[in-house]
Scaffold this motif. Structure first.
Motif, PDB file in Angstrom:
ATOM      1  N   VAL A  28       0.805  -1.097   0.044  1.00 36.65           N
ATOM      2  CA  VAL A  28       0.069  -0.087  -0.024  1.00 36.65           C
ATOM      3  C   VAL A  28       0.818   1.144  -0.039  1.00 36.65           C
ATOM      4  O   VAL A  28       0.571   2.279  -0.630  1.00 36.65           O
ATOM      5  CB  VAL A  28      -0.910  -0.097   1.107  1.00 36.65           C
ATOM      6  CG1 VAL A  28      -1.685   1.320   1.334  1.00 36.65           C
ATOM      7  CG2 VAL A  28      -1.891  -1.166   0.887  1.00 36.65           C
ATOM      8  N   ASP A  29       2.034   1.254   0.778  1.00 33.14           N
ATOM      9  CA  ASP A  29       2.818   2.562   0.823  1.00 33.14           C
ATOM     10  C   ASP A  29       3.463   2.860  -0.624  1.00 33.14           C
ATOM     11  O   ASP A  29       3.281   3.610  -1.198  1.00 33.14           O
ATOM     12  CB  ASP A  29       4.140   2.400   1.790  1.00 33.14           C
ATOM     13  CG  ASP A  29       3.749   2.180   3.230  1.00 33.14           C
ATOM     14  OD1 ASP A  29       2.439   2.577   3.617  1.00 33.14           O
ATOM     15  OD2 ASP A  29       4.377   1.807   3.947  1.00 33.14           O
ATOM     16  N   LEU A  31       2.066   1.731  -3.463  1.00 32.22           N
ATOM     17  CA  LEU A  31       0.967   2.178  -4.400  1.00 32.22           C
ATOM     18  C   LEU A  31       0.655   3.724  -4.338  1.00 32.22           C
ATOM     19  O   LEU A  31       0.341   4.500  -5.026  1.00 32.22           O
ATOM     20  CB  LEU A  31      -0.425   1.322  -3.954  1.00 32.22           C
ATOM     21  CG  LEU A  31      -0.392  -0.226  -4.640  1.00 32.22           C
ATOM     22  CD1 LEU A  31      -1.290  -0.857  -3.899  1.00 32.22           C
ATOM     23  CD2 LEU A  31      -0.311  -0.058  -5.976  1.00 32.22           C
ATOM     24  N   GLU A  32       0.532   3.990  -2.995  1.00 32.73           N
ATOM     25  CA  GLU A  32       0.253   5.531  -2.651  1.00 32.73           C
ATOM     26  C   GLU A  32       1.521   6.447  -3.061  1.00 32.73           C
ATOM     27  O   GLU A  32       1.281   7.511  -3.436  1.00 32.73           O
ATOM     28  CB  GLU A  32       0.076   5.633  -1.090  1.00 32.73           C
ATOM     29  CG  GLU A  32      -1.212   5.124  -0.669  1.00 32.73           C
ATOM     30  CD  GLU A  32      -1.566   5.282   0.928  1.00 32.73           C
ATOM     31  OE1 GLU A  32      -2.750   5.352   1.274  1.00 32.73           O
ATOM     32  OE2 GLU A  32      -0.501   5.122   1.694  1.00 32.73           O
ATOM     33  N   ARG A  33       2.602   5.986  -2.983  1.00 34.43           N
ATOM     34  CA  ARG A  33       3.936   6.750  -3.408  1.00 34.43           C
ATOM     35  C   ARG A  33       3.762   6.811  -4.992  1.00 34.43           C
ATOM     36  O   ARG A  33       3.934   8.015  -5.430  1.00 34.43           O
ATOM     37  CB  ARG A  33       5.199   5.992  -2.765  1.00 34.43           C
ATOM     38  CG  ARG A  33       6.195   6.863  -3.296  1.00 34.43           C
ATOM     39  CD  ARG A  33       7.688   6.376  -2.624  1.00 34.43           C
ATOM     40  NE  ARG A  33       7.868   4.940  -2.804  1.00 34.43           N
ATOM     41  CZ  ARG A  33       7.722   4.056  -1.585  1.00 34.43           C
ATOM     42  NH1 ARG A  33       7.562   4.419  -0.548  1.00 34.43           N
ATOM     43  NH2 ARG A  33       8.074   2.716  -1.894  1.00 34.43           N
ATOM     44  N   ALA A  35       1.183   6.590  -7.024  1.00 29.82           N
ATOM     45  CA  ALA A  35       0.038   7.345  -7.069  1.00 29.82           C
ATOM     46  C   ALA A  35       0.415   9.014  -6.916  1.00 29.82           C
ATOM     47  O   ALA A  35      -0.027   9.717  -7.815  1.00 29.82           O
ATOM     48  CB  ALA A  35      -1.242   6.916  -6.235  1.00 29.82           C
ATOM     49  N   ALA A  36       1.021   9.320  -5.822  1.00 34.10           N
ATOM     50  CA  ALA A  36       1.466  10.697  -5.686  1.00 34.10           C
ATOM     51  C   ALA A  36       2.174  11.422  -6.743  1.00 34.10           C
ATOM     52  O   ALA A  36       2.180  12.449  -7.098  1.00 34.10           O
ATOM     53  CB  ALA A  36       2.093  10.738  -4.281  1.00 34.10           C
ATOM     54  N   THR A  41       1.649   1.521 -11.284  1.00 31.17           N
ATOM     55  CA  THR A  41       2.615   0.054 -10.580  1.00 31.17           C
ATOM     56  C   THR A  41       2.416  -1.011 -10.977  1.00 31.17           C
ATOM     57  O   THR A  41       1.190  -1.796 -11.543  1.00 31.17           O
ATOM     58  CB  THR A  41       1.983   0.282  -9.059  1.00 31.17           C
ATOM     59  OG1 THR A  41       2.131   1.408  -8.406  1.00 31.17           O
ATOM     60  CG2 THR A  41       2.774  -0.827  -8.113  1.00 31.17           C
ATOM     61  N   VAL A  60      -6.557  -1.264   1.632  1.00 30.44           N
ATOM     62  CA  VAL A  60      -6.940  -0.580   0.584  1.00 30.44           C
ATOM     63  C   VAL A  60      -8.439   0.013   0.418  1.00 30.44           C
ATOM     64  O   VAL A  60      -8.576   1.480   0.310  1.00 30.44           O
ATOM     65  CB  VAL A  60      -7.125  -1.455  -0.693  1.00 30.44           C
ATOM     66  CG1 VAL A  60      -7.884  -0.960  -1.816  1.00 30.44           C
ATOM     67  CG2 VAL A  60      -5.603  -1.780  -1.066  1.00 30.44           C
ATOM     68  N   ARG A  63      -8.162   2.953   3.425  1.00 26.65           N
ATOM     69  CA  ARG A  63      -7.572   4.206   3.191  1.00 26.65           C
ATOM     70  C   ARG A  63      -7.951   4.942   1.577  1.00 26.65           C
ATOM     71  O   ARG A  63      -7.529   5.740   1.184  1.00 26.65           O
ATOM     72  CB  ARG A  63      -5.963   3.794   3.097  1.00 26.65           C
ATOM     73  CG  ARG A  63      -5.513   3.958   4.423  1.00 26.65           C
ATOM     74  CD  ARG A  63      -4.104   3.154   4.536  1.00 26.65           C
ATOM     75  NE  ARG A  63      -3.261   3.601   4.153  1.00 26.65           N
ATOM     76  CZ  ARG A  63      -1.800   3.531   4.216  1.00 26.65           C
ATOM     77  NH1 ARG A  63      -1.442   2.373   5.085  1.00 26.65           N
ATOM     78  NH2 ARG A  63      -0.661   3.910   3.993  1.00 26.65           N
ATOM     79  N   VAL A  65      -7.465   3.557  -1.364  1.00 32.30           N
ATOM     80  CA  VAL A  65      -6.387   3.441  -2.285  1.00 32.30           C
ATOM     81  C   VAL A  65      -6.935   2.922  -3.706  1.00 32.30           C
ATOM     82  O   VAL A  65      -7.231   1.726  -3.715  1.00 32.30           O
ATOM     83  CB  VAL A  65      -5.095   2.701  -1.849  1.00 32.30           C
ATOM     84  CG1 VAL A  65      -4.068   2.301  -2.669  1.00 32.30           C
ATOM     85  CG2 VAL A  65      -4.618   3.047  -0.220  1.00 32.30           C
ATOM     86  N   SER A  66      -6.582   3.584  -4.689  1.00 32.00           N
ATOM     87  CA  SER A  66      -7.058   3.314  -5.997  1.00 32.00           C
ATOM     88  C   SER A  66      -5.799   2.119  -6.681  1.00 32.00           C
ATOM     89  O   SER A  66      -4.868   2.538  -6.612  1.00 32.00           O
ATOM     90  CB  SER A  66      -7.292   4.495  -6.918  1.00 32.00           C
ATOM     91  OG  SER A  66      -7.555   3.976  -8.201  1.00 32.00           O
TER      92      SER A  66
END
Length: 124
Positions: A28-29, A31-33, A35-36, A41, A60, A63, A65-66
């Motif tokens: 998840v970290d 994926l979020e990084r 996405a930002a 990914t 997911v 939070r 998370v797409s």
């Protein structure tokens, strides 16, 4: 002591359930990084115990998370003696297992698109 060429940290965990939490957090970290940064990914995902996937699903969903820009490459599948995938209901059908445990609990608006789920299947 750290090896100078080590690129991946070594972490010891108590059991498979704790491993699922560690993997979920790391995934998840990432994926979020990505996405930002506006980056897609790609991930190679093994078929493992379902304890590995519930923490990921929970994170997911909680939070938001797409997974719309995630390409998943599955690395396992079982075939019958003629080289065909085993029936969907068979306990060794890894695709069915992953559809249920990895993808199944994700909110639809966050889910990995079907076209980005790559399965190991024999040529038809």
């Amino acid at each position: 002591m750290q090896h100078a060429g080590r690129r991946i940290p070594l972490r010891l965990v108590q059991d498979s359930a704790e491993m699922g939490k560690v993997m979920a957090q790391d995934f998840v970290d990432i994926l979020e990084r990505n996405a930002a940064q506006g980056a897609p990914t790609g991930a190679i995902v093994p078929c493992g115990p379902n304890a590995w996937y519930q923490p990921f699903t929970d994170m997911v969903n909680e939070r938001g998370v797409s997974l719309r820009r995630l390409e998943v490459f599955h690395m396992d599948e079982c075939l019958d003696w003629q080289g065909r995938p085993v029936p969907e209901q068979h306990p060794l059908n890894f695709r069915s297992f992953m559809e249920q445990h990895f993808y199944g609990g994700i909110r639809p608006e966050l889910a990995v698109p079907q076209a980005q789920r790559h399965w190991l299947l024999p040529a038809t």
